[in-house]
Design a protein around this motif. Structure first.
Motif, mmCIF file in Angstrom:
data_model
loop_
_atom_site.group_PDB
_atom_site.id
_atom_site.type_symbol
_atom_site.label_atom_id
_atom_site.label_comp_id
_atom_site.label_asym_id
_atom_site.label_seq_id
_atom_site.Cartn_x
_atom_site.Cartn_y
_atom_site.Cartn_z
ATOM 1 N N ALA A 2 0.839 -1.191 0.000
ATOM 2 C CA ALA A 2 0.000 0.000 0.000
ATOM 3 C C ALA A 2 0.876 1.243 0.000
ATOM 4 O O ALA A 2 2.079 1.178 0.281
ATOM 5 C CB ALA A 2 -0.911 -0.004 1.230
ATOM 6 N N LEU A 3 0.279 2.358 -0.322
ATOM 7 C CA LEU A 3 0.987 3.628 -0.296
ATOM 8 C C LEU A 3 1.452 3.927 1.123
ATOM 9 O O LEU A 3 0.682 3.814 2.082
ATOM 10 C CB LEU A 3 0.055 4.742 -0.780
ATOM 11 N N VAL A 4 2.720 4.320 1.276
ATOM 12 C CA VAL A 4 3.225 4.742 2.584
ATOM 13 C C VAL A 4 2.603 6.096 2.888
ATOM 14 O O VAL A 4 2.819 7.066 2.147
ATOM 15 C CB VAL A 4 4.763 4.821 2.579
ATOM 16 N N PRO A 5 1.821 6.216 3.960
ATOM 17 C CA PRO A 5 0.999 7.415 4.154
ATOM 18 C C PRO A 5 1.749 8.634 4.668
ATOM 19 O O PRO A 5 1.226 9.753 4.586
ATOM 20 C CB PRO A 5 -0.052 6.950 5.168
ATOM 21 N N VAL A 6 2.952 8.430 5.228
ATOM 22 C CA VAL A 6 3.679 9.560 5.807
ATOM 23 C C VAL A 6 4.997 9.738 5.054
ATOM 24 O O VAL A 6 5.915 8.928 5.202
ATOM 25 C CB VAL A 6 3.957 9.344 7.306
ATOM 26 N N PRO A 7 5.131 10.761 4.220
ATOM 27 C CA PRO A 7 6.369 10.939 3.459
ATOM 28 C C PRO A 7 7.525 11.392 4.343
ATOM 29 O O PRO A 7 7.323 11.915 5.443
ATOM 30 C CB PRO A 7 6.000 12.020 2.438
ATOM 31 N N ILE A 8 8.735 11.178 3.834
ATOM 32 C CA ILE A 8 9.945 11.604 4.535
ATOM 33 C C ILE A 8 9.877 13.104 4.829
ATOM 34 O O ILE A 8 9.375 13.891 4.028
ATOM 35 C CB ILE A 8 11.189 11.284 3.674
ATOM 36 N N ALA A 9 10.406 13.490 5.999
ATOM 37 C CA ALA A 9 10.515 14.889 6.432
ATOM 38 C C ALA A 9 9.172 15.481 6.846
ATOM 39 O O ALA A 9 8.980 16.697 6.786
ATOM 40 C CB ALA A 9 11.177 15.754 5.364
ATOM 41 N N THR A 10 8.234 14.632 7.270
ATOM 42 C CA THR A 10 6.982 15.127 7.832
ATOM 43 C C THR A 10 7.192 15.406 9.320
ATOM 44 O O THR A 10 7.600 14.518 10.078
ATOM 45 C CB THR A 10 5.859 14.098 7.652
ATOM 46 N N LEU A 11 6.934 16.629 9.745
ATOM 47 C CA LEU A 11 7.160 17.029 11.128
ATOM 48 C C LEU A 11 6.317 16.180 12.077
ATOM 49 O O LEU A 11 5.115 16.002 11.884
ATOM 50 C CB LEU A 11 6.812 18.513 11.303
ATOM 51 N N GLY A 12 6.969 15.633 13.115
ATOM 52 C CA GLY A 12 6.275 14.855 14.130
ATOM 53 C C GLY A 12 6.049 13.405 13.764
ATOM 54 O O GLY A 12 5.495 12.644 14.567
ATOM 55 N N ALA A 13 6.472 12.988 12.562
ATOM 56 C CA ALA A 13 6.241 11.608 12.128
ATOM 57 C C ALA A 13 7.465 10.745 12.396
ATOM 58 O O ALA A 13 8.566 11.243 12.632
ATOM 59 C CB ALA A 13 5.908 11.585 10.641
ATOM 60 N N GLU A 14 7.267 9.445 12.369
ATOM 61 C CA GLU A 14 8.360 8.489 12.446
ATOM 62 C C GLU A 14 8.527 7.830 11.081
ATOM 63 O O GLU A 14 7.547 7.570 10.387
ATOM 64 C CB GLU A 14 8.075 7.424 13.508
ATOM 65 N N HIS A 15 9.786 7.576 10.719
ATOM 66 C CA HIS A 15 10.071 7.012 9.405
ATOM 67 C C HIS A 15 10.896 5.743 9.567
ATOM 68 O O HIS A 15 11.842 5.701 10.356
ATOM 69 C CB HIS A 15 10.828 8.020 8.538
ATOM 70 N N SER A 16 10.554 4.734 8.811
ATOM 71 C CA SER A 16 11.263 3.459 8.891
ATOM 72 C C SER A 16 12.576 3.521 8.120
ATOM 73 O O SER A 16 12.779 4.383 7.258
ATOM 74 C CB SER A 16 10.392 2.341 8.319
ATOM 75 N N ALA A 17 13.462 2.565 8.425
ATOM 76 C CA ALA A 17 14.713 2.454 7.670
ATOM 77 C C ALA A 17 14.420 2.217 6.197
ATOM 78 O O ALA A 17 15.128 2.720 5.313
ATOM 79 C CB ALA A 17 15.566 1.325 8.243
ATOM 80 N N GLN A 18 13.358 1.464 5.918
ATOM 81 C CA GLN A 18 13.008 1.190 4.524
ATOM 82 C C GLN A 18 12.683 2.470 3.768
ATOM 83 O O GLN A 18 13.064 2.628 2.603
ATOM 84 C CB GLN A 18 11.815 0.240 4.462
#
Length: 316
Positions: A2-18
């Motif tokens: 599915a589409l990853v709902p939170v793009p890189i550099a979104t304030l307050g979000a967590e991002h996976s290594a992937q």
């Protein structure tokens, strides 16, 4: 998937290594390899022995275990040394690669204690091998072709296999309009001359360039007073083009005009070529007559030239 709902550099979000690995893939334009032509070059030791050294630099490596694994970037700061086993009674070819083994997808390495990216020697590859084995998350750096009964590795045994992930290129397009007055060459001497006797351009040779692809053309070269047999080429710095374009015109004594063009690649990794990298070099037209020439070859205010040079990055 599915589409990853939170793009890189979104304030307050967590991002996976992937997500970061997929971003590296995007930034690398889905290409893997070393970053520049001088990165991670494999050479013999200063005093040749049973190892090779790998120069500093960086690379991008594609994950091959999963189609959504993404890409990894790796850095070698300074130089590193890798041991190469001696041969016995038969010759052997080994491939030196830069490999990633991510425990999220393969193996059981612990990122807290084990290297996830490392240099690896793959022994007994084909003597013509240029790519890593299928399924390897790795890039090839060099193949080492070792004669029998040999424990000392020299540069002559090392075949450079590096590929640049995104090689730089720079194009310089320069017109030159000869102002006159008429300059002519004639006779039957086969010695090359700068004709017309001017520097048409001064080109900045990038320090990273490995080759220069040159398209050089002349419009309205003047032929007169007899049959013309001549050659046309160029000189970049002190390097003369190897090929030449021949002019063979037997239309008599009346004045006429011709168009000529030459295409050639200049190697900037030779001793002469390397001396030009990072410097400004003159560009000149070169012509010569032939033993059968009977007329005059001229440039005047109607004669113009096009100098089209594309520099490309490659292994240095």
């Amino acid at each position: 998937m599915a589409l990853v709902p939170v793009p890189i550099a979104t304030l307050g979000a967590e991002h996976s290594a992937q997500q970061f690995r997929m971003m590296i893939k995007d930034l690398a334009r889905d290409n893997q390899g070393v970053t520049t032509g001088s990165d991670l070059k494999v050479t013999a030791l200063a005093t040749p022995g049973g190892a090779v050294q790998i120069g500093d630099g960086s690379a991008v490596i594609a994950g091959k275990v999963s189609p959504v694994q993404g890409y990894y970037n790796a850095y070698n700061i300074g130089s590193d040394t890798v041991q190469i086993a001696a041969t016995g009674s038969t010759s052997r070819s080994d491939m030196l690669v830069l490999r990633v083994e991510d425990p999220e997808y393969e193996g059981d390495r612990d990122p807290a204690t084990d290297p996830i990216v490392f240099f690896e020697v793959i022994p007994n590859v084909s003597s013509t091998a240029t790519t890593v084995p299928a399924g390897y998350s790795a890039i090839p750096l060099a193949r080492i072709d070792i004669p029998s009964s040999t424990a000392t590795i020299t540069n002559a045994m090392i075949k450079d296999l590096r590929q640049i992930a995104n090689p730089r290129r720079e194009r310089i397009l320069t017109p030159y309009y000869f102002p006159g007055p008429l300059q002519e060459i004639s006779g039957t001497s086969t010695t090359w001359k700068t004709h017309p006797n001017v520097t048409m351009a001064t080109l900045a040779i990038p320090s990273w360039a490995a080759t220069a692809k040159v398209v050089f053309s002349a419009t309205n070269i003047r032929l007169a007073e007899g049959a013309i047999f001549a050659g046309f080429r160029f000189m970049l710095g002190s390097t003369e083009a190897v090929q030449e374009v021949r002019i063979d015109d037997n239309q008599g004594t009346s004045a006429r005009r011709v168009y000529v063009e030459i295409v050639e690649t200049i190697d900037l990794t030779t001793t002469a070529g390397a001396a030009m990298r990072g410097t400004n070099q003159p560009f000149r037209a070169r012509m010569r007559t032939d033993a059968f020439n009977d007329g005059k070859i001229g440039a005047d205010s109607l004669t113009s030239y096009k100098i089209d040079v594309e520099f490309l990055e490659g292994r240095l």
